[in-house]
Enzyme design. Structure first.
Site, PDB file in Angstrom:
ATOM      1  N   GLU A 256      13.212  57.073  70.558  1.00 52.70           N
ATOM      2  CA  GLU A 256      12.310  57.447  69.184  1.00 52.70           C
ATOM      3  C   GLU A 256      13.307  57.208  68.130  1.00 52.70           C
ATOM      4  O   GLU A 256      14.405  57.586  67.838  1.00 52.70           O
ATOM      5  CB  GLU A 256      11.838  58.884  69.190  1.00 52.70           C
ATOM      6  CG  GLU A 256      10.638  59.151  69.970  1.00 52.70           C
ATOM      7  CD  GLU A 256      10.413  60.630  70.152  1.00 52.70           C
ATOM      8  OE1 GLU A 256      10.130  60.946  68.952  1.00 52.70           O
ATOM      9  OE2 GLU A 256      10.371  61.151  71.031  1.00 52.70           O
ATOM     10  N   ARG A 481      19.286  63.264  83.659  1.00 52.89           N
ATOM     11  CA  ARG A 481      20.255  63.130  82.579  1.00 52.89           C
ATOM     12  C   ARG A 481      21.359  63.417  82.430  1.00 52.89           C
ATOM     13  O   ARG A 481      21.690  64.342  83.253  1.00 52.89           O
ATOM     14  CB  ARG A 481      19.129  63.606  81.310  1.00 52.89           C
ATOM     15  CG  ARG A 481      19.657  64.830  80.990  1.00 52.89           C
ATOM     16  CD  ARG A 481      18.537  65.285  79.996  1.00 52.89           C
ATOM     17  NE  ARG A 481      18.718  65.379  78.453  1.00 52.89           N
ATOM     18  CZ  ARG A 481      18.107  65.534  77.928  1.00 52.89           C
ATOM     19  NH1 ARG A 481      16.853  65.837  77.974  1.00 52.89           N
ATOM     20  NH2 ARG A 481      18.469  65.580  76.149  1.00 52.89           N
ATOM     21  N   LYS A 491      19.890  67.116  68.685  1.00 55.71           N
ATOM     22  CA  LYS A 491      19.994  66.464  67.367  1.00 55.71           C
ATOM     23  C   LYS A 491      19.968  67.728  66.370  1.00 55.71           C
ATOM     24  O   LYS A 491      20.722  67.802  65.689  1.00 55.71           O
ATOM     25  CB  LYS A 491      18.612  66.010  67.448  1.00 55.71           C
ATOM     26  CG  LYS A 491      18.398  65.376  65.862  1.00 55.71           C
ATOM     27  CD  LYS A 491      16.887  64.643  65.789  1.00 55.71           C
ATOM     28  CE  LYS A 491      16.658  64.419  64.571  1.00 55.71           C
ATOM     29  NZ  LYS A 491      15.321  64.097  64.208  1.00 55.71           N
TER      30      LYS A 491
HETATM   31  C1  LIG Z   1      23.769  70.274  78.580  1.00 58.19           C
HETATM   32  O1  LIG Z   1      24.217  71.148  79.378  1.00 58.19           O
HETATM   33  C2  LIG Z   1      24.213  72.531  78.960  1.00 58.19           C
HETATM   34  C3  LIG Z   1      24.836  73.370  79.925  1.00 58.19           C
HETATM   35  O2  LIG Z   1      25.993  73.040  80.209  1.00 58.19           O
HETATM   36  C4  LIG Z   1      22.986  72.795  78.476  1.00 58.19           C
HETATM   37  O3  LIG Z   1      22.892  74.082  77.898  1.00 58.19           O
HETATM   38  C5  LIG Z   1      22.502  71.944  77.444  1.00 58.19           C
HETATM   39  O4  LIG Z   1      21.027  72.134  77.178  1.00 58.19           O
HETATM   40  C6  LIG Z   1      22.334  70.601  78.049  1.00 58.19           C
HETATM   41  N1  LIG Z   1      22.011  69.587  77.047  1.00 58.19           N
HETATM   42  C7  LIG Z   1      21.183  68.510  77.350  1.00 58.19           C
HETATM   43  C8  LIG Z   1      20.900  67.716  76.157  1.00 58.19           C
HETATM   44  O5  LIG Z   1      20.732  68.451  78.257  1.00 58.19           O
END
Ligand SMILES: *[C@@H]1O[C@H](CO)[C@@H](O)[C@H](O)[C@H]1NC(C)=O
Ligand SMILES: *[C@@H]1O[C@H](CO)[C@@H](O)[C@H](O)[C@H]1NC(C)=O
Ligand SMILES: *[C@@H]1O[C@H](CO)[C@@H](O)[C@H](O)[C@H]1NC(C)=O
Ligand SMILES: *[C@@H]1O[C@H](CO)[C@@H](O)[C@H](O)[C@H]1NC(C)=O
Length: 807
Positions: A256, A481, A491
């Site tokens: 996006e 992911r 973001k």
């Molecule tokens: C990345 O991992 C952390 C936990 O280590 C989590 O709190 C966070 O939401 C994650 N971010 C994404 C973009 O998945």
């Protein structure tokens, strides 16, 4: 136990294997029963034994009642390979309550089908012949895809896998000769189960030959369908699809355009572009621009730049908005089929219909069953702009009672009066992500719609919608992911960091947006190798940021020139040399690596060393310079000896008086230190305005973990994440580095950004130029030393894992 070990050895297991198996509480009794059913308690041929073992270890619950039949089928020679056993288990598992039909069983398992070595040889050589050109150019990198294509060959369905593999390898060898340096495409690391801290550096950076594309032929990705293999509601759809694509793999990367890409997207880019490339397919870059409110020109530009920077070329750049008309027509078609309706419910009402906060019963709204004609007319009114934003929406008629929230009458269209970046004010109704994504995948004939596991729940509704409007239906597949420690990626959080002034901008090198990583001077190859080494699985992974740094270091260690630098220069006068003394010393740009070339540095009566390389208080375990002591200067023939120390009124050391030991007996110094000579004629030293050293922005691996960081993620910020040094000096080799970069740029007819000038400052780290240096190409052509407004360097990564140790 003893008896069991004995029994297992009788069918040919080694003593160790027999012991291990006997200890396996699940496998041991199954294998025992299998042996009894086969009637070979007194022993059998080793190959039969191996098949029985395969049978026992792959047997599932549904197949267990049929064990006697299966065991006998092995003994009678009907099932003679692991492939056949797998097919047999599959057949009986699907029987449910019906009986085994021998004829069907034989057919399903290829009983009696004999594949001769000649047949294997023939099929393999045909396959290789067909792709000969590609194999000759890509060599052993094609081995994986060749093997996997051959395994799909129906003629070889029942061939022994090992025999086929042997044959392919044999023919590759005959065609290409043994593997050589052309086949060493990538320097990667052996997959380590657990990341060892910093020890064992040597062992872990040993180069391993690995095909960078091999991840696309391994594990779950290797089991994805081949183009044409996904069933459609109407057969014609597939026929048309294959006609349009020629059976090619087609993927897309669909960001996006409402923000900058981050390290997680590097995985998406690698998977989508990489999967297509590895299968000789094509990949679209598709801007998913269905929300006019969030889109900005700068995001479109930065996304494309990032994709190209990582080394990928989109087959075509498309926009979801290219398809607004077709999407609209399909929406009308859905209303006509009574599969969509115009609804006036508010967000809260819809939330309540979906069970509300207490996840209570779900119910349909009063508009759901309005007449088709009425919805058609209302949708037209929406399109004509007769409703305000939020007053009416188009919803799909799905199934409110389904357990999957993606079936709770999703919104297909909403009204927005913000002009669209590309279509202006042509439309005031915009399709939602849920409505758009799968249909545009279909329009573009995507074969594999690869996305992250956040969308697993959407898979059934994705399929439902394609079928509902009777269009070609791609296959969606999800992977976990990628996330890294000691940072935030969302973001909203990044924006907050920028707004609060903790970082300078979206591309501040301490962040993990790809723009930031690029501005930190990280080579794109290091990112790609990092992402690919992690592999592609469905599990989410949060990777220690140190692991990424290791890849960056490894790559830079191999590729960049070395330059001597002094953060805190200290003047040294060599008293025994005449005032006009000059030696021009040839220095390799990278020791033991002649391909990076060499350059000349002046050596004169006045040189500078780093303050940290001198100590007034000597000690026996100290090998650098001290009063009365000698030390070598890197690349200089003779050592120097410190004779005297000059101090200013405040007692600070301002100069060392030393002797250049170029007479008498040569004594090899215990160690060598960096230095830079004073020689105005050579523009030496090169004065650096600023050197910026970065550390992690957050202390904790997961700054968002409320237990570890009770004060909230913003309280976890490292206040010393940037250190600025002023007054550092470099040797003139830096001009050589810049000249080479410029020559390459001219050869490519494209001057890169100056952060792509990468080099190592010996003992300090890997660096790049900061854009604040302001490179001026015209000035550069006249006099390189005047090409920069100021010289500002940013550290990309430290030399070793623990930067603290270095300082
Ligand atoms: C990345 O991992 C952390 C936990 O280590 C989590 O709190 C966070 O939401 C994650 N971010 C994404 C973009 O998945
Ligand atoms: C997709 O396939 C259809 C046939 O199913 C074809 O008409 C269309 O042109 C193809 N679209 C693209 C973008 O390749
Ligand atoms: C850098 O590469 C060389 C080989 O070119 C290797 O011997 C050395 O250990 C590497 N250094 C680091 C810190 O990995
Ligand atoms: C260098 O550091 C400064 C200050 O953090 C930053 O504004 C700039 O973007 C950096 N430049 C590069 C090329 O990393």
């Amino acid at each position: 136990m003893e008896g069991m070990i004995d029994l297992f050895q009788k069918i040919g297991l080694t003593e160790q294997r027999a012991k291990d198996t006997a200890k396996n509480k699940k496998l041991a009794p199954t294998l025992e029963r299998t042996i009894t059913e086969a009637g070979v308690q007194d022993g059998c041929d080793k190959n039969i034994g191996a098949l029985l073992y395969t049978l026992a270890s792959t047997l599932n619950k549904e197949a267990t009642p049929h064990l006697p039949y299966l065991a006998q089928a092995v003994i009678s020679g009907k099932l003679a390979s692991t492939e056949q056993i797998a097919a047999a288990i599959e057949y009986v598992s699907n029987l449910r309550d019906s009986q085994i039909n021998e004829q069907e069983f034989n057919q399903h398992c290829g009983v009696g089908v004999v594949i001769t070595p000649e047949q294997v040889q023939h099929e393999v050589s045909q396959q290789i012949e067909q792709n000969k050109e590609k194999i000759l150019s890509d060599r052993y990198r094609c081995l994986g895809i060749t093997l996997s294509t051959i395994k799909q060959n129906p003629e070889l369905k029942w061939a022994n896998g090992a025999v086929v593999k042997d044959e392919v390898e044999k023919q590759f060898l005959a065609l290409l000769g043994p593997k050589d340096e052309r086949d060493q495409v990538v320097k990667g690391k052996k997959k380590e189960k657990k990341e060892k801290p910093s020890a064992d550096k040597k062992a872990s950076s040993a180069p391993v030959k690995k095909d960078p594309n091999s991840i696309f032929f391994e594990g779950e990705l290797s089991r994805l369908h081949k183009p044409g293999g996904n069933k459609q509601i109407k057969d014609e759809l597939m026929i048309e699809h294959l006609k349009a694509t020629g059976g090619k793999v087609v993927t897309r990367f669909p960001p996006e355009p409402n923000g900058f890409l981050h390290i997680g997207h590097a995985k998406a880019i690698n998977i989508n572009f990489g999967y297509a490339e590895a299968h000789n397919g094509i990949c679209y870059l598709r801007y998913d621009d269905t929300n006019p409110e969030a889109e900005e020109e700068q995001y479109f530009i930065s996304i494309l730049e990032t994709v190209k920077w990582l080394g990928f070329t989109p087959y075509k750049i498309t926009y979801s908005s290219d398809y607004f008309q077709r999407l609209y027509e399909l929406a009308v078609f859905m209303i006509q089929k009574d599969l969509a309706y115009v609804c006036y419910c508010t967000g809260e009402e819809i939330y309540a219909q979906r069970g509300g906060a207490e996840k209570g019963p779900r119910y349909e709204c009063s508009h759901r069953n309005r007449p088709i004609e009425e919805s058609l007319a209302e949708f037209e009114k929406m399109k004509q702009g007769q409703y305000k934003e939020g007053e009416a929406i188009l919803r799909m008629k799905m199934n409110m009672q389904d357990g999957n929230p993606q079936f709770w009458d999703l919104v297909a269209y909403r009204i927005l009066y913000t002009p669209h970046h590309r279509t202006g004010s042509e439309w005031c109704i915009y399709p939602t992500y849920d409505f758009t994504h799968c249909l545009v995948d279909s329009f573009e004939n995507i074969t594999h719609s690869l996305c992250t596991t956040e969308f697993t729940q959407s898979r059934p509704s994705y399929f439902w919608l394609c079928d509902a409007v009777e269009v070609y239906k791609p296959v969606q597949w999800e992977y976990g992911r990628l996330n890294v420690t000691n940072t935030v990626l969302s973001k909203r959080k990044v924006l907050e960091l920028v707004e609060l002034g903790h970082v300078h901008d979206w591309d501040d090198p301490r962040l993990f947006t790809l723009a930031a990583i690029r501005r930190r001077g990280v080579p794109p190859e290091a990112i790609n190798i990092f992402v690919r080494e992690l592999g592609v699985t469905t599990s989410k992974s949060t990777i220690d940021v140190a692991r990424l740094d290791n890849h960056i270091r490894d790559h830079l260690n191999e590729t960049v020139p070395r330059v001597m630098a002094l953060l805190e220069p200290l003047k040294v006068t060599l008293t025994n040399l005449p005032g006009d003394y000059l030696e021009e010393i040839t220095v390799p740009n990278k020791p033991r690596d002649p391909k990076l070339g060499e350059h000349i540095v002046p050596f004169t009566k006045t040189v500078y060393i780093d303050r940290s390389d001198f100590r007034e208080q000597d000690s026996s375990d100290y090998f650098r310079l001290a009063p009365g002591k000698s030390v070598g200067l890197l690349h200089v023939k003779f050592p120097i000896t410190c004779q005297d120390v000059v101090k200013d009124a405040a007692g600070n050391i301002v100069e060392l008086i030393c002797h250049y030991d170029n007479e008498g007996e040569f004594k090899k110094p215990k160690t060598y230190i960096q230095w830079v000579a004073d020689s105005p004629a050579h523009n030496s030293p090169v004065k650096i305005d600023e050197i910026r050293l970065y550390e992690k922005l957050f202390f904790h691996a997961n700054p968002q973990d409320k237990t570890a960081v009770p004060g909230g993620w913003l309280s976890d910020i490292n206040p010393d994440s940037i250190q600025i040094h002023r007054g550092a000096i470099l040797e003139v080799g830096i001009w050589d580095v810049i000249k080479r970069w410029y020559e390459q740029a001219v050869a490519k007819q494209h001057v890169d950004r100056i952060e792509d000038i990468r080099f190592q400052l010996i003992r300090i780290g890997y660096f790049c130029f900061d854009k604040d240096s302001q490179f001026n190409e015209e000035e550069f052509k006249k006099d390189p030393s005047k090409a920069f407004k100021s010289l500002i360097l940013n550290r990309t990564v430290t030399l070793k894992e623990d930067s603290k140790k270095e300082n």
